[in-house]
Enzyme design. Sequence first.
Site, short mmCIF file in Angstrom:
data_model
loop_
_atom_site.label_atom_id
_atom_site.label_comp_id
_atom_site.label_asym_id
_atom_site.label_seq_id
_atom_site.Cartn_x
_atom_site.Cartn_y
_atom_site.Cartn_z
N HIS A 68 0.83 -1.20 0.00
CA HIS A 68 0.00 0.00 0.00
C HIS A 68 0.87 1.25 0.00
O HIS A 68 2.03 1.22 0.43
CB HIS A 68 -0.94 0.01 1.21
CG HIS A 68 -0.25 -0.04 2.54
ND1 HIS A 68 0.03 1.10 3.28
CD2 HIS A 68 0.23 -1.07 3.28
CE1 HIS A 68 0.64 0.75 4.41
NE2 HIS A 68 0.78 -0.56 4.43
N ASP A 70 -0.56 4.39 1.20
CA ASP A 70 -1.01 5.33 2.22
C ASP A 70 -0.23 5.13 3.51
O ASP A 70 0.33 4.05 3.76
CB ASP A 70 -2.51 5.17 2.48
CG ASP A 70 -2.88 3.80 3.02
OD1 ASP A 70 -2.38 2.79 2.45
OD2 ASP A 70 -3.65 3.71 4.00
N ASP A 92 6.77 1.43 6.46
CA ASP A 92 5.37 1.03 6.35
C ASP A 92 4.61 1.97 5.43
O ASP A 92 4.02 2.94 5.88
CB ASP A 92 4.74 1.01 7.75
CG ASP A 92 3.36 0.41 7.78
OD1 ASP A 92 2.95 -0.21 6.78
OD2 ASP A 92 2.66 0.57 8.79
N GLU A 123 -4.92 1.15 2.92
CA GLU A 123 -4.80 0.01 3.83
C GLU A 123 -4.91 0.43 5.28
O GLU A 123 -5.43 -0.31 6.13
CB GLU A 123 -3.46 -0.70 3.58
CG GLU A 123 -3.27 -2.00 4.33
CD GLU A 123 -2.46 -1.84 5.62
OE1 GLU A 123 -2.22 -2.86 6.28
OE2 GLU A 123 -2.08 -0.70 5.95
N GLU A 124 -4.42 1.62 5.61
CA GLU A 124 -4.39 2.06 7.01
C GLU A 124 -5.77 2.48 7.53
O GLU A 124 -5.93 2.73 8.72
CB GLU A 124 -3.42 3.24 7.17
CG GLU A 124 -1.98 2.94 6.77
CD GLU A 124 -1.25 2.02 7.74
OE1 GLU A 124 -1.90 1.54 8.69
OE2 GLU A 124 -0.06 1.76 7.53
N GLU A 144 5.15 -5.75 3.75
CA GLU A 144 5.04 -5.08 5.05
C GLU A 144 6.38 -5.24 5.76
O GLU A 144 7.19 -6.10 5.39
CB GLU A 144 3.93 -5.70 5.91
CG GLU A 144 2.51 -5.48 5.41
CD GLU A 144 1.99 -4.08 5.69
OE1 GLU A 144 2.67 -3.31 6.39
OE2 GLU A 144 0.88 -3.76 5.20
#
Length: 363
Positions: A68, A70, A92, A123-124, A144
């Site tokens: 991701h 974001d 991250d 995703e967050e 990740e």
Amino acid sequence: MSGEGFDPVAFLEQAVPIASNDDVSEMRAFLVETLEANGVEATVDDAGNTLASKGAADPERHLVLNTHIDTVSPHVPYEREDGVIHGRGSCDAKGPLAALLAAFFAADPVPEARVTLAVTPDEEVLSTGADALDLDGDLYIVGEPTNLDVCTAAKGRFEGTITLRGVAAHAAEPDSGVNAIDALAPVLDVIRSFDDDRDAHPDLGAPTLTPTLVDGGANSNQVPAECQLVVDRRSVPPETADDFRSTLQAALEAAVPDDVEVEFALTERPTPFLEAFATDPDHELVTTVADASQNAGGNGAVRPFTAATEASYFSPAPVVVFGPGVLADEDGAVAHAEREYVQTADVRSAAAALTEAVASLVH
């Protein structure tokens, strides 16, 4: 930064300064620009996912690389020191993205194989991007921060509110009403004992159920008519969100006094909760990535991931979580913290490991 000369650290040095906590537009544009500069056609779908593929249109094997763009707030500015990149997203998950890009650019799938890069935008928060993906992959690698370990499982995360309803009355005559707060006592007993008869998962251990927020009562001299308790659930396979909701509701109804109405509802959200997933540690995907990680300088460890990820959207297809960086170190939190960082050597090692693994899986 084009062709075979893609440098994941150089990419990361440009990506980390781009704030993508409130709006991913600039970061997504940079990602698309990077893909096109490396000779790959990229598309952005209606959900904001950035997609690119190589190989067969109707493959016998389809490997998906996902992460991701974001980040959480607030944005933390970029800093560089010898061997370390600091800043929001460094581990991250822009560090893992840099490593995945290196592997994707190097990939040369055989005619019957396909490799897809799928980068999600939120995703967050709610994972609306991942929820909209329809990739039909056979294998998934999710980027990740895992410290170059191969993570084959993770707990799910559900949330919901227990509501207790009684009857308001004057506190001078408490027996003339039904005290909703008093009914919290058996509710807390249910929470403490909820998993007593459940077997621990062989990789993830026991699930947890934790009360996190409580609210009740309207006046200090009144028997409260209503009370709410929010609970956090960290699940293990095979429990689903619906399984959890119905099982907890039944346990509460059995424990709470008959004159108190009890209801448990999962928190409303537009996308499914991130449920638990587990991939067989002996699967080819796991052993291939673990061997490649060890060859690139990692220890080849295979373990669970300690946070919920969008990997759950791809399960039950075989999926692993892998990348440079750590969620926390000996000094405390790293990901989502003001001191977020990643070691550049780990980014290069992750890129080398993923390049080897991808080559093996689609050749």
